[in-house]
Design a protein around this motif. Structure first.
Motif, PDB file in Angstrom:
ATOM      1  N   GLU A 183      -2.470  14.725  -5.196  1.00 25.34           N
ATOM      2  CA  GLU A 183      -1.284  14.611  -4.351  1.00 25.34           C
ATOM      3  C   GLU A 183      -0.013  14.540  -5.189  1.00 25.34           C
ATOM      4  OE1 GLU A 183      -1.903  11.092  -2.018  1.00 25.34           O
ATOM      5  OE2 GLU A 183      -3.994  11.641  -1.680  1.00 25.34           O
ATOM      6  N   ALA A 184      -0.109  13.852  -6.329  1.00 26.79           N
ATOM      7  CA  ALA A 184       1.072  13.618  -7.159  1.00 26.79           C
ATOM      8  C   ALA A 184       1.511  14.862  -7.913  1.00 26.79           C
ATOM      9  CB  ALA A 184       0.790  12.485  -8.144  1.00 26.79           C
ATOM     10  N   THR A 185       0.594  15.795  -8.154  1.00 23.92           N
ATOM     11  CA  THR A 185       0.937  16.962  -8.976  1.00 23.92           C
ATOM     12  C   THR A 185       1.086  18.242  -8.168  1.00 23.92           C
ATOM     13  OG1 THR A 185      -1.423  17.360  -9.437  1.00 23.92           O
ATOM     14  CG2 THR A 185      -0.204  15.983 -11.008  1.00 23.92           C
ATOM     15  N   GLU A 186       0.993  18.164  -6.845  1.00 21.39           N
ATOM     16  CA  GLU A 186       0.988  19.373  -6.021  1.00 21.39           C
ATOM     17  C   GLU A 186       2.262  20.191  -6.158  1.00 21.39           C
ATOM     18  OE1 GLU A 186       0.577  18.232  -1.949  1.00 21.39           O
ATOM     19  OE2 GLU A 186       2.396  17.021  -1.929  1.00 21.39           O
ATOM     20  N   ASP A 187       3.382  19.550  -6.458  1.00 22.92           N
ATOM     21  CA  ASP A 187       4.647  20.281  -6.589  1.00 22.92           C
ATOM     22  C   ASP A 187       4.891  20.767  -8.015  1.00 22.92           C
ATOM     23  OD1 ASP A 187       5.344  19.928  -3.907  1.00 22.92           O
ATOM     24  OD2 ASP A 187       6.231  17.960  -4.301  1.00 22.92           O
ATOM     25  N   ASP A 188       4.028  20.371  -8.945  1.00 28.61           N
ATOM     26  CA  ASP A 188       4.260  20.678 -10.356  1.00 28.61           C
ATOM     27  C   ASP A 188       3.452  21.877 -10.850  1.00 28.61           C
ATOM     28  OD1 ASP A 188       5.998  18.359 -10.883  1.00 28.61           O
ATOM     29  OD2 ASP A 188       4.189  17.183 -10.525  1.00 28.61           O
ATOM     30  N   PHE A 189       2.176  21.954 -10.486  1.00 26.29           N
ATOM     31  CA  PHE A 189       1.304  23.031 -10.938  1.00 26.29           C
ATOM     32  C   PHE A 189       0.078  23.045 -10.042  1.00 26.29           C
ATOM     33  CE2 PHE A 189       1.724  19.518 -13.959  1.00 26.29           C
ATOM     34  CZ  PHE A 189       0.598  18.774 -13.643  1.00 26.29           C
ATOM     35  N   PRO A 190      -0.600  24.199  -9.909  1.00 26.65           N
ATOM     36  CA  PRO A 190      -1.781  24.254  -9.046  1.00 26.65           C
ATOM     37  C   PRO A 190      -2.817  23.218  -9.466  1.00 26.65           C
ATOM     38  CG  PRO A 190      -1.105  26.457  -9.695  1.00 26.65           C
ATOM     39  CD  PRO A 190      -0.283  25.507 -10.510  1.00 26.65           C
ATOM     40  N   THR A 191      -3.295  22.460  -8.485  1.00 20.79           N
ATOM     41  CA  THR A 191      -4.236  21.373  -8.749  1.00 20.79           C
ATOM     42  C   THR A 191      -5.358  21.420  -7.726  1.00 20.79           C
ATOM     43  OG1 THR A 191      -2.442  19.953  -9.578  1.00 20.79           O
ATOM     44  CG2 THR A 191      -4.504  18.868  -8.960  1.00 20.79           C
ATOM     45  N   VAL A 192      -6.573  21.256  -8.200  1.00 17.52           N
ATOM     46  CA  VAL A 192      -7.732  21.149  -7.322  1.00 17.52           C
ATOM     47  C   VAL A 192      -8.619  20.024  -7.818  1.00 17.52           C
ATOM     48  CG1 VAL A 192      -9.942  22.270  -6.760  1.00 17.52           C
ATOM     49  CG2 VAL A 192      -7.813  23.484  -6.370  1.00 17.52           C
ATOM     50  N   THR A 193      -9.109  19.218  -6.878  1.00 16.73           N
ATOM     51  CA  THR A 193     -10.179  18.281  -7.170  1.00 16.73           C
ATOM     52  C   THR A 193     -11.498  19.021  -7.013  1.00 16.73           C
ATOM     53  OG1 THR A 193      -8.924  16.351  -6.445  1.00 16.73           O
ATOM     54  CG2 THR A 193     -11.321  16.155  -6.438  1.00 16.73           C
ATOM     55  N   ALA A 194     -12.275  19.066  -8.084  1.00 17.48           N
ATOM     56  CA  ALA A 194     -13.569  19.758  -8.070  1.00 17.48           C
ATOM     57  C   ALA A 194     -14.661  18.728  -7.841  1.00 17.48           C
ATOM     58  CB  ALA A 194     -13.793  20.492  -9.382  1.00 17.48           C
ATOM     59  N   GLU A 195     -15.164  18.678  -6.625  1.00 13.33           N
ATOM     60  CA  GLU A 195     -16.303  17.813  -6.308  1.00 13.33           C
ATOM     61  C   GLU A 195     -17.564  18.602  -6.657  1.00 13.33           C
ATOM     62  OE1 GLU A 195     -16.263  14.753  -5.434  1.00 13.33           O
ATOM     63  OE2 GLU A 195     -14.316  14.332  -4.524  1.00 13.33           O
ATOM     64  N   CYS A 196     -18.228  18.201  -7.735  1.00 13.64           N
ATOM     65  CA  CYS A 196     -19.291  19.021  -8.319  1.00 13.64           C
ATOM     66  C   CYS A 196     -20.645  18.814  -7.670  1.00 13.64           C
ATOM     67  CB  CYS A 196     -19.395  18.731  -9.816  1.00 13.64           C
ATOM     68  SG  CYS A 196     -17.918  19.202 -10.723  1.00 13.64           S
ATOM     69  N   GLY A 197     -20.735  17.908  -6.694  1.00 18.35           N
ATOM     70  CA  GLY A 197     -22.017  17.557  -6.091  1.00 18.35           C
ATOM     71  C   GLY A 197     -22.359  16.120  -6.429  1.00 18.35           C
ATOM     72  N   GLY A 198     -23.539  15.696  -6.025  1.00 13.01           N
ATOM     73  CA  GLY A 198     -23.918  14.309  -6.174  1.00 13.01           C
ATOM     74  C   GLY A 198     -24.007  13.846  -7.619  1.00 13.01           C
ATOM     75  N   ALA A 199     -23.570  12.616  -7.867  1.00 13.38           N
ATOM     76  CA  ALA A 199     -23.684  12.036  -9.201  1.00 13.38           C
ATOM     77  C   ALA A 199     -25.157  11.918  -9.575  1.00 13.38           C
ATOM     78  CB  ALA A 199     -23.022  10.658  -9.223  1.00 13.38           C
ATOM     79  N   GLY A 200     -25.479  12.322 -10.798  1.00 14.40           N
ATOM     80  CA  GLY A 200     -26.853  12.232 -11.250  1.00 14.40           C
ATOM     81  C   GLY A 200     -27.698  13.440 -10.942  1.00 14.40           C
ATOM     82  N   ASP A 201     -27.164  14.375 -10.180  1.00 17.41           N
ATOM     83  CA  ASP A 201     -27.887  15.606  -9.863  1.00 17.41           C
ATOM     84  C   ASP A 201     -27.675  16.601 -11.009  1.00 17.41           C
ATOM     85  OD1 ASP A 201     -28.763  18.090  -8.861  1.00 17.41           O
ATOM     86  OD2 ASP A 201     -28.166  17.585  -6.807  1.00 17.41           O
ATOM     87  N   ALA A 202     -28.752  17.100 -11.570  1.00 16.45           N
ATOM     88  CA  ALA A 202     -28.643  18.036 -12.696  1.00 16.45           C
ATOM     89  C   ALA A 202     -27.838  19.277 -12.317  1.00 16.45           C
ATOM     90  CB  ALA A 202     -30.034  18.439 -13.177  1.00 16.45           C
TER      91      ALA A 202
END
Length: 350
Positions: A183-202
């Motif tokens: 939210e804080a960087t949306e006006d500065d440069f393209p930003t995405v939160t990458a939710e990679c899947g469950g923690a501990g999942d290979a």
């Protein structure tokens, strides 16, 4: 360095492969606290930024950085990597704490006022990012339950789709404001939160590693629209949280001491659709008010979305479920899950 209790982060420029340790835990121990890893690129005129471990129980991003450093590969452009709550990640039994009990959630501190230890840390991260003015920022996370990978952004555009395509073909565009880094960087440069899947999942770790490798080595992030044409966007999720003072549990039937019992396999709903009348769990009283569903404008949508039927909490309209956790601590301290009425999401898919 005493973890996030320090208001400034350390810095390590171009660490050698043999110096980072044999395991990710050893690597984090050598960092000692929040640290910027700065890697010189073949093209030093450009920089891309990565942040990770803003939550100590979400390891895929830092594991990817560690594996990258161990490989000794030089990125195509400068790569600036911020590694956050090292102390929470190292606390026994390891990668178990979102944040330490006496600390705030760092990824809720990226907005005014920047108070306390975590607020000062967040302000410092933002200052550093804005000074380096990267081409883009990817913030690597894991979900707290089983889930496919997806991207989250506050903007819907070609750059956000391009970054999301590194991990997934689904982008959630949210107008909820929680104090997160994106939210804080949306006006500065393209930003995405990458939710990679469950923690501990290979598979989550492989997703993060593949995304980081492409992000670090690709000549241009933006000049191949065919690469991200498949990305679909889902707009404006509704946040569903536990009413203050209530207790949540997970099980195959109602837990007597809990106000809300969600199904123990609830995270299997993630990115699936629950049809009207399907059961999410059980409540101790006859009111759906044990959960609170609010949209980005703060409007209470609880009775639009849920009802109690014979002690069961059911959805009143077909809804896509996202970010469902089965961790009762996270469910109580942050939120239970997000949802979208299917009709709205279908109309919003680009």
């Amino acid at each position: 360095m005493d973890g996030v209790s320090q208001a400034t982060a350390g810095e390590w420029a171009d660490p050698k492969a043999q110096d980072v340790g044999a395991t990710v835990e050893e690597f984090l121990s050598r960092l000692g606290g929040p640290t910027w890893i700065l890697l010189s690129g073949e093209d030093p005129s450009r920089t891309r930024a990565v942040t990770t471990l803003l939550h100590g129980n979400e390891p895929s991003g830092v594991r990817a950085i560690f594996q990258w450093l161990r490989s000794g590969t030089r990125p195509h452009v400068n790569l600036a990597c911020f590694i956050g709550v090292v102390d929470a990640a190292l606390a026994e039994p390891g990668f178990a704490y979102r944040h330490l009990p006496d600390c705030r959630d760092l990824n809720r501190c990226f907005r005014m006022p920047f108070e306390g230890r975590e607020g000062r840390m967040a302000a410092g991260v933002l200052d550093r990012l804005r000074a380096m003015n990267p081409e883009a920022l990817i913030d690597f996370h894991n979900t707290s339950g089983r889930s496919p990978a997806y991207g989250v952004s506050t903007r819907s555009g070609e750059p956000q789709k391009a970054l999301t395509a590194l991990v997934s073909d689904h982008l959630i565009v949210t107008d909820l404001r929680l104090g997160t880094l994106m939210e804080a960087t949306e006006d500065d440069f393209p930003t995405v939160t990458a939710e990679c899947g469950g923690a501990g999942d290979a598979r989550s770790e492989q997703t993060a590693m593949t995304a980081l490798r492409t992000y670090a080595m690709i000549e241009s992030l933006w000049d191949a629209p065919h690469r991200y044409a498949r990305v679909k966007t889902l707009h404006h999720p509704i946040r569903v949280s536990l009413e203050a003072g209530k207790r949540v549990a997970y099980g195959s039937a109602s837990v007597p001491e809990a106000d809300l019992t969600l199904r123990q396999d609830a995270d299997e709903f993630n990115f699936g659709v629950l049809n009207q009348g399907e059961t999410l769990g059980w409540v101790r009283d006859a009111s759906p008010g044990v959960v609170v569903a609010r949209d980005a404008k703060g409007c209470d949508r609880t009775r639009d979305m849920f009802a109690v039927v014979d002690g069961r909490l059911v959805v009143t309209q077909a809804s896509r479920i996202m970010m469902m956790t089965t961790n009762p601590h996270i469910a109580a301290s942050d939120c239970l899950f997000y949802c979208l009425p299917v009709s709205s999401s279908e109309l919003s898919i680009d």
